[in-house]
Design a protein around this motif. Sequence first.
Motif, mmCIF file in Angstrom:
data_model
loop_
_atom_site.group_PDB
_atom_site.id
_atom_site.type_symbol
_atom_site.label_atom_id
_atom_site.label_comp_id
_atom_site.label_asym_id
_atom_site.label_seq_id
_atom_site.Cartn_x
_atom_site.Cartn_y
_atom_site.Cartn_z
ATOM 1 N N ASP A 1 20.939 0.139 -8.074
ATOM 2 C CA ASP A 1 21.101 1.522 -7.626
ATOM 3 C C ASP A 1 22.501 1.806 -7.111
ATOM 4 N N LEU A 2 23.179 0.784 -6.586
ATOM 5 C CA LEU A 2 24.484 0.982 -5.978
ATOM 6 C C LEU A 2 25.567 1.325 -6.992
ATOM 7 N N ALA A 3 25.293 1.140 -8.279
ATOM 8 C CA ALA A 3 26.225 1.543 -9.331
ATOM 9 C C ALA A 3 25.510 2.370 -10.398
ATOM 10 N N MET A 4 24.412 1.851 -10.914
ATOM 11 C CA MET A 4 23.676 2.485 -12.017
ATOM 12 C C MET A 4 23.209 3.901 -11.694
ATOM 13 N N ALA B 1 32.288 11.425 -4.620
ATOM 14 C CA ALA B 1 32.323 11.274 -3.166
ATOM 15 C C ALA B 1 30.927 11.357 -2.567
ATOM 16 N N GLN B 2 30.121 12.275 -3.075
ATOM 17 C CA GLN B 2 28.748 12.399 -2.587
ATOM 18 C C GLN B 2 27.925 11.169 -2.955
ATOM 19 N N PHE B 3 28.170 10.631 -4.152
ATOM 20 C CA PHE B 3 27.468 9.415 -4.549
ATOM 21 C C PHE B 3 27.835 8.252 -3.642
ATOM 22 N N ILE B 4 29.108 8.144 -3.276
ATOM 23 C CA ILE B 4 29.523 7.074 -2.367
ATOM 24 C C ILE B 4 28.766 7.199 -1.052
ATOM 25 N N THR C 1 24.568 7.583 -12.647
ATOM 26 C CA THR C 1 24.265 8.322 -13.877
ATOM 27 C C THR C 1 22.779 8.662 -13.999
ATOM 28 N N MET C 2 22.003 8.335 -12.961
ATOM 29 C CA MET C 2 20.559 8.580 -13.031
ATOM 30 C C MET C 2 20.129 9.469 -11.876
ATOM 31 N N MET C 3 19.624 8.885 -10.799
ATOM 32 C CA MET C 3 19.090 9.680 -9.700
ATOM 33 C C MET C 3 20.140 10.620 -9.103
ATOM 34 N N TYR C 4 21.403 10.158 -9.040
ATOM 35 C CA TYR C 4 22.442 10.937 -8.365
ATOM 36 C C TYR C 4 23.452 11.526 -9.353
ATOM 37 N N ARG C 5 23.033 11.782 -10.550
ATOM 38 C CA ARG C 5 23.959 12.219 -11.586
ATOM 39 C C ARG C 5 24.545 13.604 -11.327
ATOM 40 N N ASP C 6 23.906 14.425 -10.495
ATOM 41 C CA ASP C 6 24.407 15.781 -10.235
ATOM 42 C C ASP C 6 25.382 15.834 -9.056
ATOM 43 N N LEU C 7 25.600 14.713 -8.396
ATOM 44 C CA LEU C 7 26.519 14.671 -7.263
ATOM 45 C C LEU C 7 27.952 14.427 -7.716
ATOM 46 N N SER C 8 28.893 14.714 -6.832
ATOM 47 C CA SER C 8 30.275 14.300 -7.064
ATOM 48 C C SER C 8 30.375 12.809 -6.771
ATOM 49 N N GLU D 1 0.838 -1.197 0.000
ATOM 50 C CA GLU D 1 0.000 0.000 0.000
ATOM 51 C C GLU D 1 0.873 1.246 0.000
ATOM 52 N N GLY D 2 0.360 2.313 -0.609
ATOM 53 C CA GLY D 2 1.050 3.595 -0.575
ATOM 54 C C GLY D 2 1.495 4.090 -1.927
ATOM 55 N N PHE D 3 1.394 3.241 -2.958
ATOM 56 C CA PHE D 3 1.825 3.632 -4.293
ATOM 57 C C PHE D 3 0.631 4.002 -5.171
ATOM 58 N N GLY D 4 0.846 4.972 -6.048
ATOM 59 C CA GLY D 4 -0.194 5.382 -6.992
ATOM 60 C C GLY D 4 0.377 6.388 -7.968
ATOM 61 N N GLY D 5 -0.433 6.774 -8.928
ATOM 62 C CA GLY D 5 0.020 7.762 -9.898
ATOM 63 C C GLY D 5 1.177 7.269 -10.737
ATOM 64 N N VAL D 6 2.017 8.201 -11.154
ATOM 65 C CA VAL D 6 3.138 7.873 -12.036
ATOM 66 C C VAL D 6 4.380 8.626 -11.586
ATOM 67 N N SER D 7 5.501 7.926 -11.527
ATOM 68 C CA SER D 7 6.788 8.562 -11.236
ATOM 69 C C SER D 7 7.358 9.156 -12.514
ATOM 70 N N ASN D 8 8.057 10.249 -12.364
ATOM 71 C CA ASN D 8 8.799 10.818 -13.483
ATOM 72 C C ASN D 8 10.271 10.545 -13.235
ATOM 73 N N ARG D 9 10.646 9.289 -13.443
ATOM 74 C CA ARG D 9 12.010 8.855 -13.144
ATOM 75 C C ARG D 9 13.020 9.535 -14.059
ATOM 76 N N ARG D 10 14.124 9.930 -13.479
ATOM 77 C CA ARG D 10 15.157 10.596 -14.241
ATOM 78 C C ARG D 10 15.891 9.595 -15.128
#
Length: 388
Positions: A205-208, A220-223, A211-218, A82-91
């Motif tokens: 998510d730990l690698a991919m 070090a920030q991604f780590i 370049t997607m959700m965390y693409r604007d981080l350095s 429960e808790g999901f609905g609508g549509v995500s706009n995934r990067r």
Amino acid sequence: MIYSRDRILTTHVGSLPRNETLSELLIRREAGENYDTKVMAAELDKAVQHVVDQQANAGIDVGNDGEQQRVGFQTYVPQRMEGFGGVSNRRRGKEFDDFPELVANLQRRFPHMSKQTNAPQCQSELKYRDIKPLQDEIARFKKIAGSRFSECFMTAASPGIISSTMLDAYYGSQDKYLSALSREMKHEYHEIHKAGLILQIDAPDLAMDRTMMYRDLSDAQFIGAVERHIQAINDGIEGIPADRVRLHVCYGNWEGPHIHDIPLEKILPALYQAKVGALSIEFSNPRHAHEYAAFKKHPLPKHMLLVPGVIETTSNFVEHPEVVARRIEEAVAAVGERERVIASTDCGFGTFTKREWVIEPVVWLKLKSLREGADIASARIWGKKNAA
């Protein structure tokens, strides 16, 4: 978790091709449309039987149900929570912005897919409402598989990949969202363990996501984000012995340039924080085939096995067994102990319903080559005439 005691064992990452009839039914169920439950049950029985037979015939030692019973490796979750609905706009990944031709090619190749970039979002408090579908999956697989594999595993999505593909519109912070997902996915993780199966946490998510959700981080920030995602995994699997869990990490199962992928060397120390007994990492992807060198700088912890991808999962080339053998030998050299290597594929062959890069007959040939290559490597590594 079994080790390669007298020969190199074989496995794969999880998903295998689904037939057309089952694919249509899974997509209809995902969309909330009407479907015949008796027909679905019969098709699931047939599909699981088929992939179990094919794995066994190919010589797979550690097998599963091929994720035949799910529409996608992580997008099945909203059907149970429960808790999901609508549509995500995934990067999108950075390379999809760099190469619009790649996007056009994908749209031509896969015009009718299950939900991926348009999966639901989190819109209210999460609650795992129904464990029965998972119990049914487990029961069907165990009944059909019997004793055909040396060991059996079942996959489940990591909190992190759920969070980055089914975005938060309720909790207000990534940290709170991850905590909620850990709390609720814990039901699934423990149910798989309770059934006596190896739990595989799928965490691209730990690698991919570099370049997607965390693409604007350095980097070090991604780590730092990776470490938080791993903590979410550890929270979810708390109470399950580490040697009953393996963790799959990859850079995204698509045929693309992958020129923005983060090097394995940078994320490997963070991956070691996972309280698991094995790491499944892709090494046949041409952008990452050289990265066994990362283990020289960051040796694999003594309690962990390496499950290297020695078969590529987005092309219809069938790897020659000798190529597979050489890849396995390189993995063994990197780890330093032959017993702690189990040969595998880079990723799944049916990550999402109706987005199979490799035609089904070739999948079985690839798995057969995996076994043959493992036998060649075993004969050399153990010094036996016939390691099979």
